[in-house]
Design a protein around this motif. Structure first.
Motif, PDB file in Angstrom:
ATOM      1  N   TYR A  62       0.284   3.445   6.669  1.00  0.00           N
ATOM      2  CA  TYR A  62      -0.475   2.534   6.368  1.00  0.00           C
ATOM      3  C   TYR A  62      -0.702   2.012   8.158  1.00  0.00           C
ATOM      4  O   TYR A  62      -0.213   0.938   7.846  1.00  0.00           O
ATOM      5  CB  TYR A  62      -0.462   1.707   5.245  1.00  0.00           C
ATOM      6  CG  TYR A  62      -2.011   1.434   4.903  1.00  0.00           C
ATOM      7  CD1 TYR A  62      -3.164   1.967   5.233  1.00  0.00           C
ATOM      8  CD2 TYR A  62      -2.278   0.541   4.544  1.00  0.00           C
ATOM      9  CE1 TYR A  62      -4.607   1.207   4.790  1.00  0.00           C
ATOM     10  CE2 TYR A  62      -3.343  -0.412   5.346  1.00  0.00           C
ATOM     11  CZ  TYR A  62      -5.163   0.000   4.538  1.00  0.00           C
ATOM     12  OH  TYR A  62      -6.162  -0.211   4.393  1.00  0.00           O
ATOM     13  N   LYS A  63      -2.035   2.180   8.694  1.00  0.00           N
ATOM     14  CA  LYS A  63      -1.695   1.246   9.587  1.00  0.00           C
ATOM     15  C   LYS A  63      -3.568   1.492  10.430  1.00  0.00           C
ATOM     16  O   LYS A  63      -4.109   2.240  10.793  1.00  0.00           O
ATOM     17  CB  LYS A  63      -0.949   1.304  10.831  1.00  0.00           C
ATOM     18  CG  LYS A  63      -0.584   2.914  11.652  1.00  0.00           C
ATOM     19  CD  LYS A  63       0.134   3.145  12.629  1.00  0.00           C
ATOM     20  CE  LYS A  63       0.218   4.074  13.741  1.00  0.00           C
ATOM     21  NZ  LYS A  63       0.995   4.442  14.847  1.00  0.00           N
ATOM     22  N   LYS A  64      -3.468   0.154  11.189  1.00  0.00           N
ATOM     23  CA  LYS A  64      -5.034   0.220  11.789  1.00  0.00           C
ATOM     24  C   LYS A  64      -4.519   0.646  13.360  1.00  0.00           C
ATOM     25  O   LYS A  64      -3.618   0.088  13.414  1.00  0.00           O
ATOM     26  CB  LYS A  64      -4.918  -0.874  11.913  1.00  0.00           C
ATOM     27  CG  LYS A  64      -7.146  -1.501  12.241  1.00  0.00           C
ATOM     28  CD  LYS A  64      -6.933  -2.967  11.727  1.00  0.00           C
ATOM     29  CE  LYS A  64      -8.169  -3.282  12.139  1.00  0.00           C
ATOM     30  NZ  LYS A  64      -9.138  -4.622  11.965  1.00  0.00           N
ATOM     31  N   GLU A  65      -5.862   1.676  13.587  1.00  0.00           N
ATOM     32  CA  GLU A  65      -5.491   2.137  15.032  1.00  0.00           C
ATOM     33  C   GLU A  65      -6.856   1.784  15.683  1.00  0.00           C
ATOM     34  O   GLU A  65      -7.649   2.416  14.899  1.00  0.00           O
ATOM     35  CB  GLU A  65      -5.053   3.189  15.293  1.00  0.00           C
ATOM     36  CG  GLU A  65      -3.581   3.671  15.109  1.00  0.00           C
ATOM     37  CD  GLU A  65      -3.426   5.469  15.492  1.00  0.00           C
ATOM     38  OE1 GLU A  65      -4.307   5.786  15.375  1.00  0.00           O
ATOM     39  OE2 GLU A  65      -2.102   5.539  14.571  1.00  0.00           O
ATOM     40  N   VAL A 104       0.666  -0.876   0.178  1.00  0.00           N
ATOM     41  CA  VAL A 104      -0.541   0.010  -0.086  1.00  0.00           C
ATOM     42  C   VAL A 104       1.207   1.374   0.133  1.00  0.00           C
ATOM     43  O   VAL A 104       0.729   1.969  -0.355  1.00  0.00           O
ATOM     44  CB  VAL A 104      -1.138  -0.114   1.255  1.00  0.00           C
ATOM     45  CG1 VAL A 104      -1.352   1.167   1.213  1.00  0.00           C
ATOM     46  CG2 VAL A 104      -1.787  -1.158   1.039  1.00  0.00           C
ATOM     47  N   THR A 105       1.695   1.352   1.252  1.00  0.00           N
ATOM     48  CA  THR A 105       3.071   2.537   0.812  1.00  0.00           C
ATOM     49  C   THR A 105       3.392   2.585  -0.424  1.00  0.00           C
ATOM     50  O   THR A 105       3.855   3.461  -0.635  1.00  0.00           O
ATOM     51  CB  THR A 105       4.040   2.674   2.501  1.00  0.00           C
ATOM     52  OG1 THR A 105       4.960   0.801   2.357  1.00  0.00           O
ATOM     53  CG2 THR A 105       2.539   2.453   3.409  1.00  0.00           C
ATOM     54  N   ILE A 110      -6.800   0.147  -1.774  1.00  0.00           N
ATOM     55  CA  ILE A 110      -6.759   0.027  -0.963  1.00  0.00           C
ATOM     56  C   ILE A 110      -8.643  -0.694  -0.627  1.00  0.00           C
ATOM     57  O   ILE A 110      -9.166   0.633  -1.314  1.00  0.00           O
ATOM     58  CB  ILE A 110      -6.827   1.049   0.106  1.00  0.00           C
ATOM     59  CG1 ILE A 110      -4.912   1.589  -0.138  1.00  0.00           C
ATOM     60  CG2 ILE A 110      -6.606   0.650   1.643  1.00  0.00           C
ATOM     61  CD1 ILE A 110      -5.174   2.939   0.461  1.00  0.00           C
ATOM     62  N   PRO A 111      -8.239  -1.673  -0.163  1.00  0.00           N
ATOM     63  CA  PRO A 111      -9.584  -2.004   0.001  1.00  0.00           C
ATOM     64  C   PRO A 111     -10.311  -2.498   0.613  1.00  0.00           C
ATOM     65  O   PRO A 111     -11.602  -2.383   0.634  1.00  0.00           O
ATOM     66  CB  PRO A 111      -9.376  -4.339  -0.397  1.00  0.00           C
ATOM     67  CG  PRO A 111      -8.029  -4.049   0.387  1.00  0.00           C
ATOM     68  CD  PRO A 111      -7.141  -3.198  -0.460  1.00  0.00           C
ATOM     69  N   THR A 112      -9.829  -1.404   2.136  1.00  0.00           N
ATOM     70  CA  THR A 112     -10.949  -1.709   2.755  1.00  0.00           C
ATOM     71  C   THR A 112     -10.823   0.047   3.025  1.00  0.00           C
ATOM     72  O   THR A 112     -10.251   0.969   2.706  1.00  0.00           O
ATOM     73  CB  THR A 112     -10.666  -1.996   4.232  1.00  0.00           C
ATOM     74  OG1 THR A 112      -8.689  -1.317   4.605  1.00  0.00           O
ATOM     75  CG2 THR A 112     -10.099  -3.573   4.456  1.00  0.00           C
ATOM     76  N   ALA A 113     -12.128   0.514   4.086  1.00  0.00           N
ATOM     77  CA  ALA A 113     -12.069   1.978   4.076  1.00  0.00           C
ATOM     78  C   ALA A 113     -11.089   2.560   5.153  1.00  0.00           C
ATOM     79  O   ALA A 113     -10.393   1.824   5.584  1.00  0.00           O
ATOM     80  CB  ALA A 113     -13.595   2.221   5.295  1.00  0.00           C
ATOM     81  N   TYR A 114     -10.726   3.822   4.698  1.00  0.00           N
ATOM     82  CA  TYR A 114      -9.354   4.391   5.791  1.00  0.00           C
ATOM     83  C   TYR A 114      -9.573   5.970   5.427  1.00  0.00           C
ATOM     84  O   TYR A 114     -10.211   6.542   4.917  1.00  0.00           O
ATOM     85  CB  TYR A 114      -8.473   3.353   5.161  1.00  0.00           C
ATOM     86  CG  TYR A 114      -8.480   4.472   3.588  1.00  0.00           C
ATOM     87  CD1 TYR A 114      -7.785   5.967   3.879  1.00  0.00           C
ATOM     88  CD2 TYR A 114      -9.033   4.001   2.411  1.00  0.00           C
ATOM     89  CE1 TYR A 114      -6.721   6.112   2.270  1.00  0.00           C
ATOM     90  CE2 TYR A 114      -8.361   3.902   1.512  1.00  0.00           C
ATOM     91  CZ  TYR A 114      -7.736   5.815   0.728  1.00  0.00           C
ATOM     92  OH  TYR A 114      -7.907   6.036  -0.586  1.00  0.00           O
ATOM     93  N   PHE A 115      -9.160   6.315   7.041  1.00  0.00           N
ATOM     94  CA  PHE A 115      -8.924   7.796   6.951  1.00  0.00           C
ATOM     95  C   PHE A 115      -7.691   8.073   7.012  1.00  0.00           C
ATOM     96  O   PHE A 115      -6.444   7.851   6.367  1.00  0.00           O
ATOM     97  CB  PHE A 115      -9.520   8.207   8.363  1.00  0.00           C
ATOM     98  CG  PHE A 115     -10.759   7.845   8.897  1.00  0.00           C
ATOM     99  CD1 PHE A 115     -10.828   8.793   8.509  1.00  0.00           C
ATOM    100  CD2 PHE A 115     -10.417   6.796  10.218  1.00  0.00           C
ATOM    101  CE1 PHE A 115     -12.898   8.559   9.513  1.00  0.00           C
ATOM    102  CE2 PHE A 115     -11.527   6.699  10.162  1.00  0.00           C
ATOM    103  CZ  PHE A 115     -12.776   7.440  10.228  1.00  0.00           C
TER     104      PHE A 115
END
Length: 152
Positions: free
Chosen positions: A28-31, A4-5, A70-75
């Protein structure tokens, strides 16, 4: 997540080049339950403002919508790296000469793995950091993390 990056780097670089800005980092990370795509930008003077961030965010968002990598939703967040910006590229170290830095090494050097002080020089892939009581030479390949540091 490096894929992704890498894709985002390819998408944002022409935008930044056109605006005379530079890419510092992409994260790019999940929080919690949310994904965040953070793009850190700068310029030669280190004076990124909200208008710069907004313009890059708008243009990058359009490109991301077109390519949809990017397949998922993100901010999406675009910002300055701040006063304690990371140092990763040789050009980052060259620009930081004469400034206060914080370095951690992969392995201890003379029993220490954290060094903080003035970056005296950067030559031939080695930096010289002057701490309060000593001066340390550190090769780029020995560095785990490096960033600018604020002196209080």
């Amino acid at each position: 997540m490096s894929k992704v990056t890498d894709i985002v780097t390819d998408l944002v670089t022409p935008i930044l080049d056109e605006l005379g800005l530079e890419l510092v980092d992409i994260e790019y990370k999940k929080e919690g339950s949310n994904w965040f795509l953070r793009v850190f930008i700068d310029n030669e003077t280190g004076s990124i403002d909200i208008d710069d961030c907004g313009l890059v965010s708008e243009r990058l968002s359009q490109r991301l919508d077109e390519v949809d990598p990017i397949p998922t939703a993100y901010f999406l967040e675009v910002s300055s790296p701040g006063a304690e910006r990371p140092l990763r590229k040789e050009s980052d170290f060259r620009k930081a000469v004469g400034r206060h830095v914080h370095i951690t090494t992969k392995e201890p050097i003379e029993g220490e793995s954290t060094f903080e002080g003035e970056l005296i020089s950067f030559e031939d892939g080695k930096l010289t950091v002057k701490e309060q009581k000593k001066t340390q030479v550190i090769a780029l390949e020995q560095i785990d993390t490096a960033r600018m540091a604020i002196v209080f």
